[in-house]
Design a protein around this motif. Structure first.
Motif, short mmCIF file in Angstrom:
data_model
loop_
_atom_site.label_atom_id
_atom_site.label_comp_id
_atom_site.label_asym_id
_atom_site.label_seq_id
_atom_site.Cartn_x
_atom_site.Cartn_y
_atom_site.Cartn_z
N UNK D 3 -4.35 42.45 5.87
CA UNK D 3 -4.11 41.03 5.60
C UNK D 3 -4.74 40.19 6.69
N UNK D 6 -8.47 40.14 6.21
CA UNK D 6 -8.84 39.31 5.06
C UNK D 6 -8.68 37.84 5.39
N UNK D 7 -7.57 37.52 6.07
CA UNK D 7 -7.35 36.12 6.38
C UNK D 7 -8.46 35.61 7.32
N UNK D 8 -8.79 36.45 8.28
CA UNK D 8 -9.86 36.07 9.21
C UNK D 8 -11.16 35.84 8.46
N UNK D 11 -10.98 32.67 6.62
CA UNK D 11 -11.16 31.53 7.53
C UNK D 11 -12.61 31.39 7.94
N UNK D 14 -14.45 29.68 5.34
CA UNK D 14 -14.22 28.24 5.36
C UNK D 14 -15.04 27.59 6.46
N UNK D 15 -15.03 28.24 7.63
CA UNK D 15 -15.81 27.70 8.73
C UNK D 15 -17.27 27.58 8.33
N UNK D 18 -17.86 24.85 5.87
CA UNK D 18 -17.76 23.56 6.53
C UNK D 18 -19.06 23.27 7.31
N UNK D 300 -20.73 32.88 15.97
CA UNK D 300 -19.42 32.59 16.52
C UNK D 300 -18.34 33.26 15.70
N UNK D 323 -2.78 32.72 20.21
CA UNK D 323 -3.94 32.44 21.06
C UNK D 323 -3.70 31.15 21.81
#
Ligand SMILES: Nc1ncnc2c1ncn2[C@@H]1O[C@H](COP(=O)(O)OP(=O)(O)OP(=O)(O)O)[C@@H](O)[C@H]1O
Ligand SMILES: Nc1ncnc2c1ncn2[C@@H]1O[C@H](COP(=O)(O)OP(=O)(O)OP(=O)(O)O)[C@@H](O)[C@H]1O
Ligand SMILES: [Mg+2]
Ligand SMILES: [Mg+2]
Lengths: 301, 503, 324, 327, 346
Positions: D3, D6-8, D11, D14-15, D18, D300, D323
């Motif tokens: 999970x 996958x979430x990373x 994200x 999305x980054x 964007x 990045x 973090x």
């Protein structure tokens, strides 16, 4: 009140550290010189009509060809280096300071809301912050700068250069404030004094403003101090890369860039003095920030 | 092995000879490609791929091509290549349409003879041809480089990074913006005057770094030398600067077309339409100070819009002396006793110290009461802003080298009244004088040199009297090299490596 | 009588701060015999933890021992070089801190932390050490020790963690354990478990314990002898039963009376007014005199000494002549 | 774990999306792309035709969609200035930047971490004070100034090191490396130091701060009470705990090293992506700018992913969302 | 119990917290949503003027109940009535204000319950200003009134009026707690929720605070909800006591009944865990096992894994609070079945 201030640990540790006192003095000196640049500087380097190009490239007074009118010599346009440094520091500090304020207000506001309200808004703000964090400040500033310059009417650009810079440096810096404030807000939010304000029905915005804000400002002060140094360097770097303030109203960075062309040709003073001025200013501010960080960090005492 | 390393402040943007009309690109390519004619070290037109030519009738020129010439890949050079190359220069995407400026058609007479038919008589037809290079038809077409680069196709043109010319050097390898390696062409038709076995070209953008590279001995030659570093290069053991006059004239243009100036506080009228204002600007600029302080004496103050070396009667013109008081009077007479405000456009990486010149001008005009708001930008943005179609400027700094080294080019492009057919294309002031245009047309077709020069003189006289432009100076050339290197400096700032000798 | 395990003679602890030298612990003396459970009680800031830290040599700057001696088995340990003192720690003197949540390094399995400690002080091989670790875990009552030994601290509950901490302190059978409020952070029902465990283990191994707490109940139930500290000094010291049921020092009396007791019906609790002075604001003479109902003139001038009174010793001027 | 990854990834997507949006907006609205493509000779009618052909008159969404689709296949168009595919140009420049960044990252880590540990452990030693002062100066001197001074000293005055460029490079399977020649290695020294110096001071200060903080924790006190040796405490317990935030920040720093390379590459004329980016800014070569932006973002995101996984490895508690923000 | 309307009536109140992992983790691991039942179906009522105590171990939901009552959390279900008015029927801020004013809360930590950046005077005056309690006269008049009122309050809790100028960090823990009490009194409440008001204090100071609270209760006819995990303190202050375990009430009784005749096995265990200060010398049997994870509470009676007399039924069936006699209610199958438990608790 005053007595209490002078009795505080802050003042105590300040008076105990000669380096910090020196740094404080230097910083104050820069600020004063900047604020009163018009009175302090021997010349007004922005007044084109007063410049004489025949005065250009005069070395500092102590060199053979020095001219007593220009203590630190002149640059390629015949502006006195001392005056340009004073006015340049003013611009650097103004831009640095304004961008810090900009970042601070934006970051603290978002951080407070984010930390206090939590939920989706918080997730969203933090995601945006993360994306922004993906890009180093200087790159963001370059991009924003580029984009703004692309969008703004060309004729207005030099007038708006300050604001463009403030915006680009400011926008690139808010994340740190937001994350810090969010962190401490989430801690403060659960403290009992906040709860007891909620019990009597104080409006959340008022709680954020009156209760939480004063309690999360400590680390913010540290960040802001160090950020000021970073902002001044960022401005200098942007100006060095040629996307900063116009050379007619130069900041320290622009001065270094201009002078850089003359480094090899022997007119070292045009770049070395502004370079020194920049380094000393940033060093002093950083020293203050470092000291503040240590003093305000209760864990390290 | 004699390896020659040199640097320039930028790189050739493409190896395609038709992609960009830019001095350095064409200069570098001049070592690899050749045209029908070329220029010698004194800029005289001399035969190259055309062994000889004659004007058969006023509008028909016949060129005899050099025989036995081969391209670097071994292909033979012949008339087909000439037809192909000139045709290519005319296509969309070509920036060298000037090669075909007055040419109506190109005809192949035989394998080694070509006729050029022009629209009007053109005595200076070959003047701009030294940079109209000939490509190998077979090579170009088989490599899909039949036409100059077209950005819209989204494909790279093979000729962008590969070259196949007839010239004295062969491209061995190329990394854009990093390094280009050349080696001598063993089968060159001409006798080589250099003693090189390898040439390494590196673009170094930063002035300081470029100077440092020379001083530290990493390169043998580089240009331009920033004017302020000339002394340093000279005083350094084993290196020296080569200075010389350049043909480019740097000048200021003042908008005389619009009824209201852009970026000005004067509303409803245009001060520059008043010749007294223009004269005041002329008198208010201390060109000698600019020469001394900004250009470090590496400039020749100009009275005309052309380099004195390109016009025989230029001695008859002289620049009025600096006179700020008179300038103020003139401004007051014209109705601006308090001066006025105007925006100025300036490039900051195009000409030698361009931005600094503008700053000096701003300071000097401030002394006569005119407040100038300077906008200095990199050349790309600058040109996009000031040139047509945008033409968004009322006061600007520009430089011009007549590609043909002839006054007609200046009179037509800069001083001519702007019109649809291309006249005055680079005249951003909108200055227009019917007599000048009339003279210009005649000059083009006049073959009698004396009469022609007299007409040129008359045209210049008119524009000088009317202060159509504000010429500043011809900037100097500043190259630098190790003392162990010998080479020839050409006034058009093109560097021909086949003149280099390493000791 | 044989030599006591631990002797504290006239120990003082100071802080050099900008407001001058603050004496946090002043001239305290006591002894701990082998196998004995010695309690130290007192209010927050009385100097209990500092005393404990001083014994194990872990005072942090700017705190330092400014006077007195600490003897373990009749040998001075307060002035040992760092390295020698380090070897003593864990081996001769163990320590249990208050908060089991933060006492364990979150990045290492508890097994690793146990083995590391065992191997530091013995020359066990890895397997021997591991077996010893397992044995210890079983001893402190951790079920399925074989499985749990490879788990990380965050996988344990609070009570379990404190058991692990105790196991770590007992690793190499030290002669003395200093337990600084070992149960304060735990649930009420778990507190009793941990105390019982500590008590039984120490009884079994003959380990002496210095039990630092502010809970009189815990002391009453666990300790043999107790010292009541007030503002850096020992106010009263003696056998637990005596001190709890028949305190002599006015402070100890007030303290005992202010503890609510189930079954003892009263409208109001007895209370000592005021609060313990902060370290920088300690009054002259007997630190307790501003709150003391029996204070006499002399109290703000003279610092009382510990005097025998009944079966305990108390530091009160009232006992100068043997009578209150 | 799954999970988390996958979430990373999500994200990261999305980054990237964007960033693509930003890049595209730049593409469209900073300067007129048509102006950049054609010579001065091109007439207004031709320009309009070109505009139509390039789809610049289509609705925003369509253009953006096209941009994303192309970007997915690694196509960022043709450089306005160089008339070459941007992706190819960037990839050509990539080894130079990567080698430089890598070396400076390693340099800053290898020097910064021990210095940080030392200053953390010996807070009041004179060497620590010296290091701290040094780090402050390192932070206070702008990169470009350091670079210029180094050139002045080591290239011009002493002539020990080359002042610009990468020296001789050797091409291995399309990758041009400067690691294999003496001149390549010599050329690397000054740029790497210039680029790494700032990161070095940051890392040093970060490690120091973390070290100081960790040394105050209960488990360190408890470790002392257990009689562990200083070595075991400092390097076994303390250092490992500082590594958790240090890894995170280092990840961020490597990202910024890539971007800070812009300045260093400019000063040293290092033929990497940063230099190209700056040149493209000056020439308003938007395709290069956009592609560079996307590339940096991509790296990045990649680095962050790796860092998160490392974090996961180091910390059994899996505090992925803890973090901390560091200065 | 009397039939008059109680001041506060808590009826079948539940409060759940969503402590599920993020959506994606749940989907991947195929886990359901996790609800932490911090307060699960609790009912009790408090009469005017009495002190009702809640005891229980950490995490059993005592504070959550307190917060539900003062409105810091909304209830998941159930109702809370104050003098017969159900809070959930009020939605507007201005409707809530008069009721809010009448109940207030004192927190555990004396240091964090006062804003460190505010002067004591402003801290105490905040509720006065918030509720506009001195809205007579002009601005300056009201300022003076507030000033006087704060001085009065400070003296009422045993501090001096001059202390209003100081900042919280200048006071000791006990004094801070007095300030908290003064602040609580500022809104002239009838009902005060005290969440472990003395557990962070030393015993000698605890005695002062408890005495002060008792005094104030008598003088101002206050009603307290008193939360603590210290049975001795509870014994000292309360009239009625509720014992909580894992979000549920397992026993409610008046003080005498509870302490002389604890019925629920958990209550008995708690008593057993108290250190014996009287040194009767009897060996206690500590409670076995640890507090279960509230996210996955045991089935049936949540106490059954630790209960010495649990049987099959206890694992299956959840016991409800049942009135045993006029003094107590217990939720335990064993009591209902009259199982013999004495053997297990000596
Ligand atoms: N670093 C320090 N600087 C100055 N004073 C200190 C420092 N550390 C402790 N003290 C003082 O020493 C005194 C004794 O502290 P100690 O920790 O021993 O108290 P304690 O009895 O253990 O209290 P608690 O029950 O709160 O743990 C306190 O008054 C405290 O203020
Ligand atoms: N905001 C919240 N979100 C999620 N869970 C919560 C929240 N507040 C409380 N809880 C959980 O609800 C349960 C009850 O908490 P509560 O604070 O009411 O316990 P308590 O009895 O007051 O404990 P203590 O004695 O430690 O104060 C605990 O398991 C706690 O983790
Ligand atoms: Mg303590
Ligand atoms: Mg609670």
């Amino acid at each position: 009140m005053l007595k209490r201030f002078f009795d505080s640990d802050l003042v105590y540790s300040f008076t105990r550290s000669p380096v910090t006192i020196l740094a404080g003095l230097v910083t104050v000196l820069y600020f004063l010189a900047s604020i009163f640049a018009g009175f302090v500087a021997p010349h007004n380097p922005f007044d084109m009509a007063s410049l004489d190009i025949m005065d250009s490239f005069i070395p500092p007074v102590w060199e053979v060809d020095g001219d007593p009118r220009f203590l630190l010599g002149t640059d390629d346009l015949g502006r006195g280096i001392l005056s340009t440094i004073i006015h340049g520091s003013r611009i650097s500090l103004f831009i640095g300071f304004s961008s810090v304020i900009f970042s601070l207000v934006l970051g603290v506001g978002l951080g407070l809301v984010s930390g206090f309200l939590g939920g989706k808004l918080d997730a969203f703000i933090m995601r945006v912050a993360e994306i922004q964090l993906s890009f180093p400040a200087i790159l963001i500033a370059l991009l924003i700068n580029g984009v703004l310059r692309g969008i703004l009417p060309v004729g207005q650009q030099s007038n708006l250069a300050y604001y463009v810079l403030i915006l680009s440096i400011g926008v690139s810096g808010w994340v740190q404030y937001a994350r810090t404030v969010r962190g401490s807000t989430m801690v403060e939010r659960n403290k009992e004094y906040v709860q007891s304000a909620r019990v009597i029905g104080i409006h959340p915005l008022l709680i954020m403003w009156r209760h939480i804000l004063p309690n999360v400002m400590g680390p913010i002060l540290v960040i802001a101090t160090i950020h000021l140094a970073v902002a001044v360097i960022s401005e200098a770097t942007l100006s060095f890369l040629g996307v900063g303030v116009p050379p007619t109203e130069p900041s320290l960075g622009t001065l270094i860039r201009i002078g850089n062309d003359f480094l090899f040709s022997g007119e070292w003073w045009i770049t070395i003095f502004p370079g020194l001025a920049l380094a000393i200013l940033v060093l002093a501010v950083n020293l203050l920030g470092d000291w503040l960080r240590d003093v305000l960090n209760p864990k390290l005492r | 092995a004699k390896t020659f390393r040199w640097a320039f402040q930028g790189d050739a943007q493409s190896l395609d000879p038709h992609s960009l009309n830019e001095t350095f690109t064409l200069g570098l390519l001049g070592n690899v490609y050749e045209g029908l004619v070329r220029r010698d070290a004194d800029l005289k037109i001399i035969p190259a791929l055309a062994a000889e030519w004659q004007v058969v009738e006023p509008t028909r020129w016949r060129f005899k091509l050099r025989q036995g010439v081969t391209f670097h890949n071994g292909n033979k050079f012949n008339a087909d290549d000439v037809l192909f190359s000139y045709g290519r220069a005319k296509m969309e995407g070509s920036d060298l349409t000037k090669c075909m400026a007055t040419v109506k058609e190109v005809l192949k007479v035989d394998e080694y003879t070509v006729d050029f038919v022009t629209t009007t008589a053109n005595p200076i037809l070959t003047a701009e041809w030294s940079s109209c290079y000939i490509m190998d038809k077979e090579w170009s077409e088989s490599n899909g480089a039949g036409s100059p680069t077209s950005v819209t196709e989204g494909k790279e043109n093979h000729a962008t990074r590969h070259a196949n010319g007839t010239g004295p050097f062969v491209v061995v390898s190329r990394e854009t913006d990093v390094k280009t390696v050349l080696k001598p062409n063993k089968h060159w038709w001409d006798t080589a005057q250099h003693n090189l076995t390898e040439v390494i070209f590196t673009p170094i953008g930063s002035d300081a770094t470029r100077v440092a590279a020379l001083l530290s001995g990493e390169i043998d030659m580089m240009y331009p030398v920033p004017v302020q570093d000339i002394q340093r290069v000279n005083s350094n053991e084993g290196t020296s600067a080569m200075l010389g006059p350049e043909l480019r004239t740097i000048f200021l243009g003042m908008d005389q077309a619009r009824d209201e100036l852009l970026y000005s506080n004067v509303k409803g009228k245009n001060p520059f339409k008043d010749v007294r204002v223009r004269e005041a600007f002329m008198l208010g600029i201390n060109i000698e100070a600019i020469k001394k302080k900004v250009m470090r004496n590496l400039s020749a103050p100009a009275a005309l819009m052309i380099s004195p070396s390109l016009f025989t009667h230029s001695g008859q013109f002289s620049r009025p002396a600096y006179n700020p008081d008179r300038a103020k009077e003139l401004l007051a007479d014209a109705g601006y006793p308090e001066g006025f405000e105007v925006g100025m456009d300036c490039p900051n990486n195009r000409y030698v110290n361009d931005e600094k010149i503008c700053q000096a001008v701003v300071a000097m005009l401030a002394k006569v009461g005119v407040k100038v708001n300077l906008l200095a930008q990199p050349k790309a943005q600058y040109f996009a802003k000031v040139l047509r179609p945008k033409w968004d400027t009322s006061f600007y700094l520009l430089g011009w080298t007549p590609g043909s080294f002839d006054s007609w080019n200046v009179l037509y492009n800069i001083l001519g009244g702007p019109s649809e057919d291309g006249r005055g294309k680079f005249n951003l002031t909108g200055y227009s004088n019917a007599r000048v245009d009339e003279l210009t047309d005649k000059i083009l077709v006049t073959t009698d040199a004396a009469k022609r020069d007299e007409m040129i003189r008359e045209a210049y006289q008119i524009t000088v009297d009317e202060h159509a432009y504000l010429p500043l100076h011809q900037q100097g050339l500043a190259w630098s090299k190790k003392d162990s290197v010998s080479l020839k400096q050409r006034a058009d700032n093109q560097f021909m490596i086949y003149h280099v000798n390493l000791n | 009588m044989s030599v006591p395990l631990l002797q504290i003679n006239n120990l003082s602890i100071e802080f050099n701060t900008r407001r001058g030298n603050l004496v946090a612990v002043e001239d305290i003396s006591f002894e701990v015999a082998e196998g004995e459970i010695f309690g130290i009680v007192g209010e927050s800031g009385a100097g209990k933890s500092l005393t404990g830290k001083a014994i194990i040599g872990l005072l942090e700057a700017p705190g330092r021992i400014s006077g007195g001696k600490i003897l373990l088995n009749n040998e001075r340990i307060d002035n040992l070089p760092y390295e020698q003192m380090r070897r003593l720690r864990g081996k001769s003197i163990g320590m249990v801190f208050q908060d089991p949540l933060t006492s364990l390094n979150p990045l290492y399995t508890i097994g690793r932390q146990l083995i590391e400690t065992i191997q530091t002080h013995t020359n066990h091989t890895a397997t021997q050490a591991k077996n010893r670790a397992l044995e210890l875990l079983r001893e402190v009552g951790i079920p399925a020790a074989e499985k749990r030994i490879d788990q990380f601290p965050h996988q344990f509950s609070g009570g379990m963690r404190q058991r692990v901490v105790i196991a770590l302190a007992l690793c190499v059978n030290p002669k003395l354990i200093i337990a600084d409020e070992p149960t304060t952070a735990l649930d009420v029902s778990i507190q009793a478990q941990i105390l019982t465990l500590l008590k039984n283990l120490c009884r079994k191994h003959g380990t002496a314990v210095i039990l630092i707490t502010h809970d009189m109940g815990v002391i009453a139930e666990t300790a043999n002898r107790v010292a009541v500290m007030y503002a850096g000094k020992i106010a009263e010291i003696g056998p637990v039963r005596e001190v709890v049921q028949n305190p002599q020092h006015p402070y100890a009396q007030g303290l005992m009376a202010s503890i609510p007791v189930i079954g003892r019906k009263m409208k109001y609790l007895a209370q000592i007014d005021g609060s313990m002075p902060r370290i920088a604001e300690r009054p002259s003479g007997c630190a307790f005199h501003p709150r003391c109902p029996h204070a006499i003139e002399l109290c703000n001038k003279q610092i009382p000494e510990l005097l025998n009174k009944g079966k305990t010793k108390a530091a009160c001027l009232l006992f100068r002549n043997g009578n209150p | 774990m799954a999970a988390f990854i996958i979430r990373r990834l999500f994200q990261s997507l999305i980054v990237m999306f964007f960033v693509a949006f930003v890049a595209f907006t730049m593409f469209r609205y900073v300067g007129d792309p048509v102006n950049q493509m054609v010579g001065i000779d091109t007439s207004l009618v031709q320009r309009e035709a070109l505009r139509e052909r390039l789809g610049l008159n289509d609705p925003f969404i369509m253009q953006f969609g096209r941009f994303v689709l192309k970007a997915l296949s690694g196509d960022f168009g043709i450089s306005y200035q160089h008339k070459r595919p941007v992706t190819e140009m960037l990839l050509e420049r990539f080894p130079a930047t990567l080698e430089l960044s890598l070396v400076s990252a390693i340099f800053s880590l290898l020097v910064g971490i021990p210095m940080g540990v030392y200053t953390g452990l010996h807070r009041y030693g004179w060497l620590s004070r010296f290091f701290m002062m040094f780090s402050l100066i390192g932070i206070s001197l702008p990169t470009f100034l350091i670079g210029i001074l180094l050139i002045f000293l080591f290239a011009v005055q002493l002539q020990w090191l080359p002042s610009f460029g990468r020296g001789t490079v050797i091409e291995i399977g399309g990758w041009r490396t400067g690691f294999l020649t003496i001149s390549g290695l010599k050329a690397l020294i000054m740029p790497a130091i210039t680029l790494g110096l700032f990161q070095l001071t940051l890392i040093m200060r970060l490690v120091r701060a973390e070290m100081l903080e960790v040394l105050l924790t209960d488990y360190i006190k408890f470790a002392r009470a257990r009689g562990l040796s200083n070595k075991a405490i400092h390097f076994g317990h303390a250092l490992k705990n500082t590594m958790v935030p240090v890894i995170t920040i280092t990840g961020l720093q490597i990202g910024s090293i890539l971007a800070f390379a812009i300045i260093t590459e400019t000063v040293f004329q290092w033929p990497g992506m940063g230099l190209m980016f700056l040149q493209s800014i000056q020439n308003v070569d938007i395709p290069i700018m956009a592609a560079y932006l996307m590339m940096i973002a991509f790296f990045f995101v990649l680095i962050n992913l790796v860092v998160d996984l490392l974090y996961y490895v180091v910390d059994p508690r899996l505090r992925v969302d803890a973090v901390k923000a560091h200065g | 119990m009397s039939s008059e309307t109680p001041l506060l009536k808590v009826d079948a109140v539940q409060r759940f917290f969503d402590v599920s992992k993020p959506w994606l983790n749940r989907v991947l691991a195929n886990e359901p949503k996790l609800l932490l039942k911090a307060v699960d179906d609790i009912s009790f009522s408090i009469r005017k003027g009495e002190t009702f105590s809640l005891v229980g171990e950490s995490g059993c939901g005592k504070s959550t109940v307190a917060r539900l009552i003062v409105g810091l959390y909304p209830t998941s279900s159930g109702s809370i009535e104050f003098e017969g008015t159900d809070f959930s029927t009020l939605s507007k801020r201005n409707q809530m204000a008069p009721l809010r004013r009448r109940m207030t809360m004192i927190f555990q930590d004396p240091y964090t319950s006062l804003n460190p950046r505010w002067r004591v005077r402003d801290i105490i005056a905040e509720p006065i200003r918030a509720f506009g309690l001195t809205n007579t006269g002009g601005i300056s008049g009201s300022r003076l009134q507030i000033f006087n009122r704060v001085a009065e309050l400070l003296e009422q809790v045993g501090l001096s009026a001059a202390d209003g100028d100081k900042y919280p960090h200048e006071f000791s823990g006990g004094q801070c707690q007095r300030i908290s009490i003064a602040r609580a009194l500022a809104s002239e409440p009838d009902f005060i929720v005290c969440d472990e008001p003395t557990s962070a204090l030393d015993v000698s100071v605890q005695a002062q605070i408890l005495n002060l609270m008792k005094n104030l209760q008598r003088e101002l006819e206050l009603t307290y909800l008193f939360i603590s995990h210290d049975l001795a303190v509870v014994y000292h202050v309360s009239d009625n006591i509720g014992v909580m375990y894992l979000g549920r009430l397992c026993e409610i009784a008046d003080k005498e009944t509870l302490f002389t005749n604890p019925r629920h096995p958990y209550t008995r265990m708690l008593f057993n865990a108290i250190p014996d200060i009287n040194m009767s010398g009897k060996e206690r049997i500590p409670v076995s096992g640890e507090v279960p994870n509230p996210i996955e509470p045991p089935s049936g009676c949540t106490f059954h894994p630790r209960c010495p007399i649990a049987n099959e039924r206890c694992k299956r069936e959840r016991p409800e609070l049942q009135i045993v006699d006029s003094h107590s209610q217990v939720a335990c199958h064993a009591i209902e079945e009259k199982r013999n438990m004495e053997v297990h608790f000596i």
